[in-house]
Design an enzyme around this catalytic site. Structure first.
Site, PDB file in Angstrom:
ATOM      1  N   THR A   8       0.743  -1.104   0.142  1.00  8.96           N
ATOM      2  CA  THR A   8      -0.064  -0.033   0.139  1.00  8.96           C
ATOM      3  C   THR A   8       0.972   1.170   0.011  1.00  8.96           C
ATOM      4  O   THR A   8       2.029   1.240   0.716  1.00  8.96           O
ATOM      5  CB  THR A   8      -0.954  -0.057   1.313  1.00  8.96           C
ATOM      6  OG1 THR A   8      -1.528   1.178   1.148  1.00  8.96           O
ATOM      7  CG2 THR A   8      -0.113  -0.009   2.647  1.00  8.96           C
ATOM      8  N   ASP A  70      -7.794  -3.243  -0.171  1.00  9.79           N
ATOM      9  CA  ASP A  70      -8.420  -2.348  -1.155  1.00  9.79           C
ATOM     10  C   ASP A  70      -9.711  -2.145  -0.079  1.00  9.79           C
ATOM     11  O   ASP A  70     -10.563  -2.997   0.412  1.00  9.79           O
ATOM     12  CB  ASP A  70      -8.803  -2.900  -2.291  1.00  9.79           C
ATOM     13  CG  ASP A  70      -9.225  -1.844  -3.235  1.00  9.79           C
ATOM     14  OD1 ASP A  70      -8.288  -1.091  -3.521  1.00  9.79           O
ATOM     15  OD2 ASP A  70     -10.156  -1.639  -3.749  1.00  9.79           O
ATOM     16  N   SER A  71      -9.987  -0.932  -0.241  1.00 15.88           N
ATOM     17  CA  SER A  71     -11.369  -0.413   0.588  1.00 15.88           C
ATOM     18  C   SER A  71     -11.995   0.635   0.143  1.00 15.88           C
ATOM     19  O   SER A  71     -11.403   1.290  -0.853  1.00 15.88           O
ATOM     20  CB  SER A  71     -10.790  -0.041   2.183  1.00 15.88           C
ATOM     21  OG  SER A  71      -9.523   0.611   2.231  1.00 15.88           O
ATOM     22  N   GLY A 154      -9.153  10.182   5.336  1.00 10.01           N
ATOM     23  CA  GLY A 154     -10.224   9.966   4.309  1.00 10.01           C
ATOM     24  C   GLY A 154     -11.737  10.385   4.913  1.00 10.01           C
ATOM     25  O   GLY A 154     -11.612  11.466   5.037  1.00 10.01           O
ATOM     26  N   ASP A 156     -13.186   9.646   7.136  1.00  9.41           N
ATOM     27  CA  ASP A 156     -13.680   9.494   8.699  1.00  9.41           C
ATOM     28  C   ASP A 156     -14.070  10.577   9.428  1.00  9.41           C
ATOM     29  O   ASP A 156     -15.247  10.678  10.168  1.00  9.41           O
ATOM     30  CB  ASP A 156     -12.364   9.134   9.347  1.00  9.41           C
ATOM     31  CG  ASP A 156     -11.871   7.608   9.209  1.00  9.41           C
ATOM     32  OD1 ASP A 156     -12.503   6.821   8.938  1.00  9.41           O
ATOM     33  OD2 ASP A 156     -10.692   7.558   9.701  1.00  9.41           O
TER      34      ASP A 156
HETATM   35  P1  ITT Z   1      -3.562   1.973  -1.731  1.00  9.15           P
HETATM   36  O1  ITT Z   1      -4.179   1.584  -2.895  1.00  9.15           O
HETATM   37  O2  ITT Z   1      -2.119   2.230  -1.980  1.00  9.15           O
HETATM   38  O3  ITT Z   1      -3.538   0.797  -0.467  1.00  9.15           O
HETATM   39  P2  ITT Z   1      -5.382   3.993  -1.495  1.00  9.15           P
HETATM   40  O4  ITT Z   1      -5.660   5.010  -0.547  1.00  9.15           O
HETATM   41  O5  ITT Z   1      -5.421   4.404  -3.059  1.00  9.15           O
HETATM   42  O6  ITT Z   1      -4.024   3.230  -1.041  1.00  9.15           O
HETATM   43  P3  ITT Z   1      -7.930   2.378  -2.028  1.00  9.15           P
HETATM   44  O7  ITT Z   1      -7.521   2.695  -3.489  1.00  9.15           O
HETATM   45  O8  ITT Z   1      -8.110   1.067  -1.264  1.00  9.15           O
HETATM   46  O9  ITT Z   1      -6.478   2.925  -1.276  1.00  9.15           O
HETATM   47  O10 ITT Z   1      -8.810   3.515  -1.664  1.00  9.15           O
HETATM   48  C1  ITT Z   1      -9.307   3.588  -0.120  1.00  9.15           C
HETATM   49  C2  ITT Z   1      -9.992   4.964  -0.112  1.00  9.15           C
HETATM   50  O11 ITT Z   1     -11.110   4.412   0.690  1.00  9.15           O
HETATM   51  C3  ITT Z   1      -9.186   5.901   0.767  1.00  9.15           C
HETATM   52  O12 ITT Z   1      -8.138   6.659   0.222  1.00  9.15           O
HETATM   53  C4  ITT Z   1     -10.208   6.583   1.602  1.00  9.15           C
HETATM   54  O13 ITT Z   1     -10.793   7.600   0.938  1.00  9.15           O
HETATM   55  C5  ITT Z   1     -11.226   5.589   1.602  1.00  9.15           C
HETATM   56  N1  ITT Z   1     -11.432   4.899   3.260  1.00  9.15           N
HETATM   57  C6  ITT Z   1     -10.904   3.514   3.265  1.00  9.15           C
HETATM   58  N2  ITT Z   1     -10.768   3.128   4.514  1.00  9.15           N
HETATM   59  C7  ITT Z   1     -10.953   4.168   5.135  1.00  9.15           C
HETATM   60  C8  ITT Z   1     -11.197   4.368   6.564  1.00  9.15           C
HETATM   61  O14 ITT Z   1     -10.673   3.498   7.425  1.00  9.15           O
HETATM   62  N3  ITT Z   1     -11.369   5.788   6.851  1.00  9.15           N
HETATM   63  C9  ITT Z   1     -11.474   6.700   6.142  1.00  9.15           C
HETATM   64  N4  ITT Z   1     -11.386   6.505   4.630  1.00  9.15           N
HETATM   65  C10 ITT Z   1     -11.439   5.260   4.003  1.00  9.15           C
END
Ligand code: ITT
Length: 198
Positions: A8, A70-71, A154, A156
């Site tokens: 990540t 992925d979230s 994010g 939150d």
């Molecule tokens: P990596 O792919 O490098 O792991 P990323 O931030 O691009 O990092 P994702 O594509 O999985 O990750 O997107 C996840 C987004 O979802 C993240 O940037 C936040 O906007 C949101 N998100 C996920 N988990 C969260 C949390 O616990 N609290 C707040 N926002 C969250």
């Protein structure tokens, strides 16, 4: 000691993951330790598809076990958007602040009871010479009309978690981890890793 690479580029995820895997007999490394390992494009339609893709790419590039998350946030009124596009909701080079502004705009004048949403998390662990394991979890709440709290990252500050009477950004990290999509998925991942390491 065996190694696991966190696939990540999100430093907030790194600290949540490190906190929840603490104490395992594993050396936890990040992409900073492997500058040659590049994250693949996240072009799959599901969280699980993207998590598997990221974990397998980093496991291949490093030859080590890799863990990817992925979230994202699924808002019911928006038919599940931003979903897999959560990080890029307001555009490729936009930040969390822009994403939160767009979310508030899209939900303008939508009453609180129709602002339900779920955070979703897929965690993939790719093990060279073995298989890729997958864990998925979610956490349900609702989207407030304005930001509350300074913690987390994010979405939150907009994500209100009813049982705590607080947003994720108002909850101390350990409290968020107890109930969050990622916290729940990582506890199951920890059990998986404990099994794999014995
Ligand atoms: P990596 O792919 O490098 O792991 P990323 O931030 O691009 O990092 P994702 O594509 O999985 O990750 O997107 C996840 C987004 O979802 C993240 O940037 C936040 O906007 C949101 N998100 C996920 N988990 C969260 C949390 O616990 N609290 C707040 N926002 C969250």
């Amino acid at each position: 000691m065996k190694k696991i690479i966190l696939a990540t580029g999100n430093r907030h995820k790194v600290s949540e993951i490190k906190a929840l895997l603490k104490g395992l007999p594993l050396k936890i490394l990040t992409l900073e330790d492997y500058p040659g390992a590049v994250m693949p494009e996240e072009d799959r339609p599901t969280f699980s598809g993207n998590a598997v893709k990221k974990a397998e790419a980093v496991a291949r590039a490093t030859g080590e076990m890799a863990l990817a998350d992925d979230s994202g946030l699924e808002v019911d009124f928006l038919d599940g958007r931003p979903g897999v596009l959560s990080a890029r909701y307001a555009g490729e080079d936009q930040d969390h602040e822009a994403n939160n502004c767009l979310l508030l705009k899209e939900l303008l004048n939508v009453p609180q009871k129709e602002r339900t949403a779920s955070f979703r998390c897929a965690i993939a662990v790719a093990v060279p010479g073995d298989q890729t394991y997958l864990v998925e979890e979610s956490c349900t709440g609702s989207i407030l009309q304005s930001r509350r709290g300074e913690g987390g990252f994010g979405y939150d500050p907009l994500f209100y978690y009813e049982p705590a009477g607080a947003t994720f950004a108002e909850m101390p990290a350990e409290e968020k981890n107890m109930v969050s999509h990622r916290g729940k998925a990582l506890r199951r991942t920890r059990e998986l890793l404990e099994r794999l390491l014995t």
